[in-house]
Design a protein around this motif. Structure first.
Motif, PDB file in Angstrom:
ATOM      1  N   TYR A  65      40.171  11.291  35.726  1.00  0.00           N
ATOM      2  CA  TYR A  65      40.532  12.312  36.711  1.00  0.00           C
ATOM      3  C   TYR A  65      40.697  13.637  35.985  1.00  0.00           C
ATOM      4  CZ  TYR A  65      41.799   8.288  39.574  1.00  0.00           C
ATOM      5  OH  TYR A  65      41.775   7.113  40.284  1.00  0.00           O
ATOM      6  N   GLN A  66      40.619  14.736  36.716  1.00  0.00           N
ATOM      7  CA  GLN A  66      40.956  16.046  36.188  1.00  0.00           C
ATOM      8  C   GLN A  66      41.759  16.784  37.246  1.00  0.00           C
ATOM      9  OE1 GLN A  66      40.463  17.823  33.036  1.00  0.00           O
ATOM     10  NE2 GLN A  66      42.109  18.790  34.172  1.00  0.00           N
ATOM     11  N   TRP A  67      43.009  17.099  36.926  1.00  0.00           N
ATOM     12  CA  TRP A  67      43.870  17.839  37.846  1.00  0.00           C
ATOM     13  C   TRP A  67      43.647  19.329  37.653  1.00  0.00           C
ATOM     14  CZ3 TRP A  67      46.623  15.705  41.708  1.00  0.00           C
ATOM     15  CH2 TRP A  67      46.757  14.314  41.681  1.00  0.00           C
ATOM     16  N   LEU A  68      43.679  20.062  38.771  1.00  0.00           N
ATOM     17  CA  LEU A  68      43.501  21.507  38.744  1.00  0.00           C
ATOM     18  C   LEU A  68      44.705  22.179  39.401  1.00  0.00           C
ATOM     19  CD1 LEU A  68      40.532  20.102  39.760  1.00  0.00           C
ATOM     20  CD2 LEU A  68      39.847  22.339  38.982  1.00  0.00           C
ATOM     21  N   PHE A  69      45.095  23.318  38.872  1.00  0.00           N
ATOM     22  CA  PHE A  69      46.142  24.144  39.464  1.00  0.00           C
ATOM     23  C   PHE A  69      45.513  25.483  39.783  1.00  0.00           C
ATOM     24  CE2 PHE A  69      49.585  27.318  38.804  1.00  0.00           C
ATOM     25  CZ  PHE A  69      50.325  26.995  39.929  1.00  0.00           C
ATOM     26  N   ASN A  70      45.538  25.862  41.056  1.00  0.00           N
ATOM     27  CA  ASN A  70      44.876  27.084  41.539  1.00  0.00           C
ATOM     28  C   ASN A  70      43.421  27.127  41.082  1.00  0.00           C
ATOM     29  OD1 ASN A  70      47.155  27.970  42.895  1.00  0.00           O
ATOM     30  ND2 ASN A  70      47.913  29.110  41.140  1.00  0.00           N
ATOM     31  N   GLY A  71      42.750  25.949  41.108  1.00  0.00           N
ATOM     32  CA  GLY A  71      41.338  25.857  40.759  1.00  0.00           C
ATOM     33  C   GLY A  71      41.038  25.796  39.275  1.00  0.00           C
ATOM     34  N   THR A 110      54.463  19.662  38.503  1.00  0.00           N
ATOM     35  CA  THR A 110      54.338  20.347  39.794  1.00  0.00           C
ATOM     36  C   THR A 110      55.518  21.281  40.067  1.00  0.00           C
ATOM     37  OG1 THR A 110      55.322  18.455  40.901  1.00  0.00           O
ATOM     38  CG2 THR A 110      52.912  18.536  40.806  1.00  0.00           C
ATOM     39  N   ILE A 111      55.991  21.954  39.038  1.00  0.00           N
ATOM     40  CA  ILE A 111      57.125  22.858  39.207  1.00  0.00           C
ATOM     41  C   ILE A 111      56.682  24.194  39.791  1.00  0.00           C
ATOM     42  CG2 ILE A 111      58.920  24.124  37.966  1.00  0.00           C
ATOM     43  CD1 ILE A 111      58.975  21.742  35.999  1.00  0.00           C
ATOM     44  N   GLN A 112      55.489  24.664  39.433  1.00  0.00           N
ATOM     45  CA  GLN A 112      55.009  25.957  39.889  1.00  0.00           C
ATOM     46  C   GLN A 112      54.520  25.889  41.335  1.00  0.00           C
ATOM     47  OE1 GLN A 112      51.912  27.046  37.192  1.00  0.00           O
ATOM     48  NE2 GLN A 112      53.300  27.431  35.503  1.00  0.00           N
ATOM     49  N   THR A 113      54.747  26.963  42.075  1.00  0.00           N
ATOM     50  CA  THR A 113      54.214  27.066  43.424  1.00  0.00           C
ATOM     51  C   THR A 113      52.754  27.463  43.318  1.00  0.00           C
ATOM     52  OG1 THR A 113      56.355  27.738  44.281  1.00  0.00           O
ATOM     53  CG2 THR A 113      54.437  28.271  45.624  1.00  0.00           C
ATOM     54  N   GLY A 114      51.909  26.744  44.023  1.00  0.00           N
ATOM     55  CA  GLY A 114      50.480  27.032  43.995  1.00  0.00           C
ATOM     56  C   GLY A 114      49.714  25.893  44.630  1.00  0.00           C
ATOM     57  N   SER A 115      48.421  25.869  44.405  1.00  0.00           N
ATOM     58  CA  SER A 115      47.544  24.877  44.997  1.00  0.00           C
ATOM     59  C   SER A 115      47.085  23.891  43.921  1.00  0.00           C
ATOM     60  CB  SER A 115      46.337  25.586  45.613  1.00  0.00           C
ATOM     61  OG  SER A 115      45.432  24.646  46.109  1.00  0.00           O
ATOM     62  N   TYR A 116      47.241  22.605  44.205  1.00  0.00           N
ATOM     63  CA  TYR A 116      46.826  21.547  43.294  1.00  0.00           C
ATOM     64  C   TYR A 116      45.677  20.780  43.918  1.00  0.00           C
ATOM     65  CZ  TYR A 116      51.230  22.474  40.948  1.00  0.00           C
ATOM     66  OH  TYR A 116      52.253  23.083  40.277  1.00  0.00           O
ATOM     67  N   SER A 117      44.741  20.322  43.098  1.00  0.00           N
ATOM     68  CA  SER A 117      43.669  19.441  43.545  1.00  0.00           C
ATOM     69  C   SER A 117      43.309  18.527  42.384  1.00  0.00           C
ATOM     70  CB  SER A 117      42.455  20.232  44.030  1.00  0.00           C
ATOM     71  OG  SER A 117      41.972  21.090  43.024  1.00  0.00           O
ATOM     72  N   SER A 166      39.272  16.509  45.666  1.00  0.00           N
ATOM     73  CA  SER A 166      40.181  16.528  46.819  1.00  0.00           C
ATOM     74  C   SER A 166      40.252  17.924  47.407  1.00  0.00           C
ATOM     75  CB  SER A 166      41.586  16.092  46.391  1.00  0.00           C
ATOM     76  OG  SER A 166      42.212  17.126  45.645  1.00  0.00           O
ATOM     77  N   ALA A 167      40.737  17.980  48.622  1.00  0.00           N
ATOM     78  CA  ALA A 167      41.097  19.265  49.219  1.00  0.00           C
ATOM     79  C   ALA A 167      42.343  19.762  48.486  1.00  0.00           C
ATOM     80  CB  ALA A 167      41.388  19.087  50.703  1.00  0.00           C
ATOM     81  N   PRO A 168      42.610  21.052  48.499  1.00  0.00           N
ATOM     82  CA  PRO A 168      43.820  21.553  47.842  1.00  0.00           C
ATOM     83  C   PRO A 168      45.080  20.913  48.416  1.00  0.00           C
ATOM     84  CG  PRO A 168      42.361  23.355  48.396  1.00  0.00           C
ATOM     85  CD  PRO A 168      41.811  22.126  49.058  1.00  0.00           C
ATOM     86  N   LEU A 169      46.007  20.586  47.520  1.00  0.00           N
ATOM     87  CA  LEU A 169      47.285  19.989  47.893  1.00  0.00           C
ATOM     88  C   LEU A 169      48.382  21.002  47.628  1.00  0.00           C
ATOM     89  CD1 LEU A 169      46.716  16.744  45.835  1.00  0.00           C
ATOM     90  CD2 LEU A 169      46.313  17.000  48.285  1.00  0.00           C
ATOM     91  N   LEU A 170      49.277  21.155  48.554  1.00  0.00           N
ATOM     92  CA  LEU A 170      50.405  22.056  48.356  1.00  0.00           C
ATOM     93  C   LEU A 170      51.669  21.226  48.188  1.00  0.00           C
ATOM     94  CD1 LEU A 170      49.544  24.695  51.074  1.00  0.00           C
ATOM     95  CD2 LEU A 170      49.138  24.849  48.621  1.00  0.00           C
ATOM     96  N   PRO A 171      52.413  21.427  47.109  1.00  0.00           N
ATOM     97  CA  PRO A 171      53.639  20.652  46.929  1.00  0.00           C
ATOM     98  C   PRO A 171      54.632  20.923  48.059  1.00  0.00           C
ATOM     99  CG  PRO A 171      53.250  22.115  45.060  1.00  0.00           C
ATOM    100  CD  PRO A 171      52.189  22.387  46.070  1.00  0.00           C
ATOM    101  N   ILE A 172      55.294  19.873  48.508  1.00  0.00           N
ATOM    102  CA  ILE A 172      56.285  19.996  49.568  1.00  0.00           C
ATOM    103  C   ILE A 172      57.548  19.254  49.170  1.00  0.00           C
ATOM    104  CG2 ILE A 172      54.598  20.236  51.427  1.00  0.00           C
ATOM    105  CD1 ILE A 172      55.119  17.248  52.047  1.00  0.00           C
ATOM    106  N   ALA A 173      58.627  19.564  49.821  1.00  0.00           N
ATOM    107  CA  ALA A 173      59.877  18.831  49.637  1.00  0.00           C
ATOM    108  C   ALA A 173      60.018  17.860  50.801  1.00  0.00           C
ATOM    109  CB  ALA A 173      61.054  19.803  49.598  1.00  0.00           C
TER     110      ALA A 173
END
Length: 85
Positions: free
Chosen positions: A13-19, A33-40, A53-60
């Motif tokens: 796998y390769q994780w991306l943060f803001n692309g 996943t501490i930073q606010t942004g888009s993960y995929s 994947s589609a972009p994932l946004l961290p949620i609480a």
């Protein structure tokens, strides 16, 4: 913590943060996943095919429940920004 669920069996796998690919983030789970942004995540298969994947946004999460019945898994959750089923 984010965890990928892919069809088949990816070889990596390769994780991306803001692309942007994150160095060393090549496992099924990603815990930074501490930073606010888009993960995929990109699932990479042995034959060279990839699936992104589609972009994932961290949620609480406020709550998360699930149950298994007759071969089907049902999940329900609620978050600060809404709910999903």
């Amino acid at each position: 913590s984010l965890t990928a669920v892919a069809s088949g069996t990816p070889s990596s796998y390769q994780w991306l943060f803001n692309g942007i690919p994150q160095p060393g983030a090549t496992g099924v789970s990603y815990n930074n996943t501490i930073q606010t942004g888009s993960y995929s995540v990109v699932a990479i298969y042995a034959n060279g095919c990839t699936d992104t994947s589609a972009p994932l946004l961290p949620i609480a999460l406020k709550s998360f429940t699930g149950y298994y019945k007759a071969g089907i898994v049902n999940l329900a959750w609620s978050a600060a920004s809404g709910a999903g089923i």
